[in-house]
Design a protein around this motif. Structure first.
Motif, short mmCIF file in Angstrom:
data_model
loop_
_atom_site.label_atom_id
_atom_site.label_comp_id
_atom_site.label_asym_id
_atom_site.label_seq_id
_atom_site.Cartn_x
_atom_site.Cartn_y
_atom_site.Cartn_z
N ASN A 24 -1.58 -3.16 -10.73
CA ASN A 24 -1.48 -1.56 -11.17
C ASN A 24 -2.37 -1.21 -12.30
O ASN A 24 -2.26 -0.07 -12.83
CB ASN A 24 -0.17 -1.21 -11.44
N ASN A 25 -2.88 -2.20 -12.89
CA ASN A 25 -3.98 -2.27 -14.06
C ASN A 25 -3.01 -1.75 -15.34
O ASN A 25 -3.48 -1.04 -16.04
CB ASN A 25 -4.75 -1.08 -14.01
N TRP A 26 -1.93 -2.11 -15.40
CA TRP A 26 -1.05 -1.99 -16.66
C TRP A 26 -1.29 -3.18 -17.47
O TRP A 26 -1.71 -4.36 -16.91
CB TRP A 26 0.40 -1.95 -16.21
N GLN A 27 -0.90 -3.13 -18.72
CA GLN A 27 -0.90 -4.27 -19.78
C GLN A 27 0.44 -4.80 -19.90
O GLN A 27 1.09 -3.69 -20.49
CB GLN A 27 -1.63 -3.75 -20.91
N VAL A 28 0.76 -5.91 -19.63
CA VAL A 28 2.00 -6.43 -20.32
C VAL A 28 1.61 -7.14 -21.54
O VAL A 28 0.91 -8.18 -21.49
CB VAL A 28 2.79 -7.37 -19.03
N ASN A 29 2.84 -7.38 -22.50
CA ASN A 29 2.65 -7.98 -23.90
C ASN A 29 3.80 -8.41 -24.11
O ASN A 29 5.10 -8.00 -23.74
CB ASN A 29 2.19 -7.26 -24.65
N THR A 37 0.91 -1.15 -0.03
CA THR A 37 -0.16 0.08 -0.04
C THR A 37 0.85 1.36 0.10
O THR A 37 0.23 2.32 0.15
CB THR A 37 -0.90 0.01 1.17
N ASP A 38 2.32 1.27 0.00
CA ASP A 38 2.87 2.32 -0.19
C ASP A 38 3.11 2.91 -1.55
O ASP A 38 4.24 3.12 -1.89
CB ASP A 38 4.29 1.91 0.37
N VAL A 39 2.08 3.37 -1.88
CA VAL A 39 2.00 4.09 -3.58
C VAL A 39 2.43 5.33 -3.26
O VAL A 39 2.30 6.13 -2.46
CB VAL A 39 0.67 3.54 -4.04
N GLN A 40 3.15 5.63 -4.32
CA GLN A 40 3.76 7.03 -4.51
C GLN A 40 3.98 7.39 -5.97
O GLN A 40 4.12 6.61 -6.61
CB GLN A 40 4.90 7.21 -3.34
N TRP A 41 4.40 8.68 -6.41
CA TRP A 41 4.83 8.82 -7.39
C TRP A 41 6.41 8.61 -7.78
O TRP A 41 7.18 8.93 -7.01
CB TRP A 41 4.68 10.28 -8.06
N VAL A 42 6.51 7.59 -8.65
CA VAL A 42 7.93 7.04 -8.77
C VAL A 42 8.48 7.36 -10.32
O VAL A 42 7.74 7.11 -11.20
CB VAL A 42 7.82 5.58 -8.76
N TYR A 60 2.33 6.05 -10.44
CA TYR A 60 1.96 5.96 -9.31
C TYR A 60 1.92 4.70 -8.79
O TYR A 60 0.83 3.96 -9.12
CB TYR A 60 0.53 6.59 -9.20
N THR A 61 2.77 4.04 -8.11
CA THR A 61 2.86 2.81 -7.69
C THR A 61 3.71 2.46 -6.52
O THR A 61 4.39 3.57 -5.97
CB THR A 61 3.33 1.83 -8.67
N SER A 62 3.76 1.27 -6.07
CA SER A 62 4.89 1.16 -5.01
C SER A 62 6.18 1.17 -5.51
O SER A 62 6.76 0.24 -6.52
CB SER A 62 4.41 -0.24 -4.31
N SER A 63 7.22 1.77 -5.08
CA SER A 63 8.50 2.05 -5.46
C SER A 63 9.08 0.59 -5.25
O SER A 63 9.87 0.23 -6.11
CB SER A 63 9.31 3.10 -4.44
N PHE A 64 8.89 -0.11 -4.32
CA PHE A 64 9.38 -1.44 -4.13
C PHE A 64 8.94 -2.40 -5.14
O PHE A 64 10.02 -3.18 -5.92
CB PHE A 64 8.90 -2.10 -2.84
N LEU A 65 7.89 -2.27 -5.68
CA LEU A 65 7.42 -3.14 -6.63
C LEU A 65 8.00 -2.91 -7.86
O LEU A 65 8.19 -3.67 -8.94
CB LEU A 65 5.82 -3.34 -6.82
N MET A 66 8.08 -1.38 -8.14
CA MET A 66 8.86 -0.98 -9.35
C MET A 66 10.04 -1.62 -9.79
O MET A 66 10.47 -1.67 -10.81
CB MET A 66 8.55 0.55 -9.41
N GLU A 67 11.00 -1.33 -8.41
CA GLU A 67 12.24 -1.87 -8.58
C GLU A 67 12.25 -3.42 -8.95
O GLU A 67 12.98 -3.74 -9.86
CB GLU A 67 12.98 -1.61 -7.14
#
Length: 412
Positions: A393-398, A274-279, A313-320
């Motif tokens: 995150n409601n993104w589409q991976v292809n 839940t630690d979402v922020q602008w990354v 806008y997501t969790s920085s940990f997950l983005m890493e």
């Protein structure tokens, strides 16, 4: 073709065929009944003419032809037919029925032929056909429309429930709720679906809890095992023992990564981040690439970076983790001295790498341990984690393969 359209299609053509056959039968029946009635009228008229002749009266009825002859006339049969006669006044050819019968009146054979026009039958038949076609067209169109709207009303709960089923996942925290209906078959289907969903959810929850508990329980023995292996490696070892020890350490490291990956997936499915922020995705890419730059250079890979500024806008940990997994995947599955292209713009992050085509179906690419082929260099969870992060995150991976390159893209 959709269900309602198909029902309306069959209803339309079935109605058209039934009404068409009915119309033809009605026309032939009316024509036959009218012919019988005309024949009866002509027979009655023949009787009247014969009565007049019997009474010695001069018969001068229109459309009556009386032939007086010998006994040979009595051998002629009754005849009832239709014929065409040209009307000189109206200058048109009109249809007539005639009835011809031989009678012996006062001992003398007569051949009496009476005729009548069926003027109006053509008009009547046309009128009947027009009326029938109008009624038939009205019935078909209205029947089809009524059937369509009634069917749509009846099937509406089914279609709503179908959409809910399509969007339902046993991993969801919500229970499956279906629209109520008064149709018995649909009620039974809803009962079966709800029961199936409940059992699927129960089994999924049990499996997830088992995975979480097993991963937690494995973590401690793994740590002890790694520590003991490190301690053993500090002791004097023979070459064979050192090789065996190294194999054991690599297996332990791999098992540890799998365990951490399973734990991470369990947390992702529980949406525990839940630690979402602008990354800044640009910074995340640079930071992870810098960490792996030596590995890219050691393998002789040519990396082209076309990176623009982009924030998500997501969790920085997950983005890493997402970026690290994609880069690790490209590093692991790109042959030496090949090319890697990293592209980032406002809508898409794409990482492409040269390599041979997949040796397994694309559908298994983002599944857990889906790349179980020989030579698998990862733990089989990296792309599955990427897909799960994109999902929450409601993104589409292809993925697609083109011109000798694997293309992994994420659309924000």
């Amino acid at each position: 073709m959709k269900l309602l359209s198909k029902i309306s299609y069959y209803h339309f053509w079935l109605s058209a065929i039934v009404l068409g056959i009915t119309g033809c039968m009605l026309f032939l029946f009316l024509r036959n009944e009218i012919s019988k009635e005309i024949e009866e009228q002509l027979e009655l008229q023949t009787n009247m003419v014969a009565e007049e002749i019997h009474m010695g009266k001069n018969v001068a009825f229109p459309l009556v032809n009386i032939t007086k002859g010998d006994e040979s006339l009595m051998k002629l049969p009754k005849v009832f037919k239709d014929t065409l006669i040209y009307d000189k006044v109206q200058k048109v050819t009109e249809g007539y029925y005639y009835f011809s019968e031989s009678r012996k009146i006062n001992g003398t054979p007569y051949r009496i032929m009476v005729m009548t026009t069926y003027i109006g039958w053509d008009n009547y038949s046309k009128t009947i056909i027009y009326i029938f076609l109008s009624i038939a067209a009205l019935l078909i169109v209205l029947g089809t429309l009524v059937n369509y709207f009634i069917s749509r009303r009846i099937w509406k709960p089914f279609l709503i429930n179908l959409k809910r089923m399509q969007g339902y996942s046993v991993s969801s925290k919500e229970e499956l709720e279906l629209t109520l209906t008064d149709v018995k078959e649909f009620q039974e289907m809803n009962k079966v679906l709800i029961d199936l969903a409940a059992r699927g959810k129960k089994e999924y929850t049990a499996l997830k809890e088992f995975t979480e508990n097993a991963s937690h329980e494995i973590q401690t023995p793994l740590s002890i095992l790694k520590t003991r292996l490190e301690s053993i490696s500090q002791q004097p070892l023979t070459v064979d023992m050192a090789r065996l020890l190294n194999d054991a350490k690599q297996a332990t490291i791999r098992l540890s990564k799998v365990n951490k990956g399973l734990l991470l997936l369990a947390k992702l499915e529980n949406n525990a981040f839940t630690d979402v922020q602008w990354v800044s995705l640009q910074d995340v890419l640079k930071r992870n690439f810098d960490l792996m730059e030596d590995l890219f250079e050691h393998k002789g890979l040519h990396v082209a970076q076309l990176i623009q500024g982009k924030e998500v806008y997501t969790s920085s940990f997950l983005m890493e983790i997402l970026v690290s997994n994609l880069l690790t995947n490209a590093l692991s599955y790109t042959t030496a001295n090949a090319k890697i292209i990293i592209t980032l713009d406002e809508q898409t992050l794409e990482i492409s790498n040269e390599g041979e085509p997949l040796s397994f179906p694309v559908s298994k690419l983002f599944t857990r341990f889906g790349k179980g082929a020989a030579g698998n260099k990862g733990n089989g969870l990296g792309l599955s984690i990427v897909k799960q992060i994109c999902k929450i995150n409601n993104w589409q991976v292809n993925y697609h393969y083109n011109n000798g390159m694997h293309h992994f893209s994420i659309t924000f």
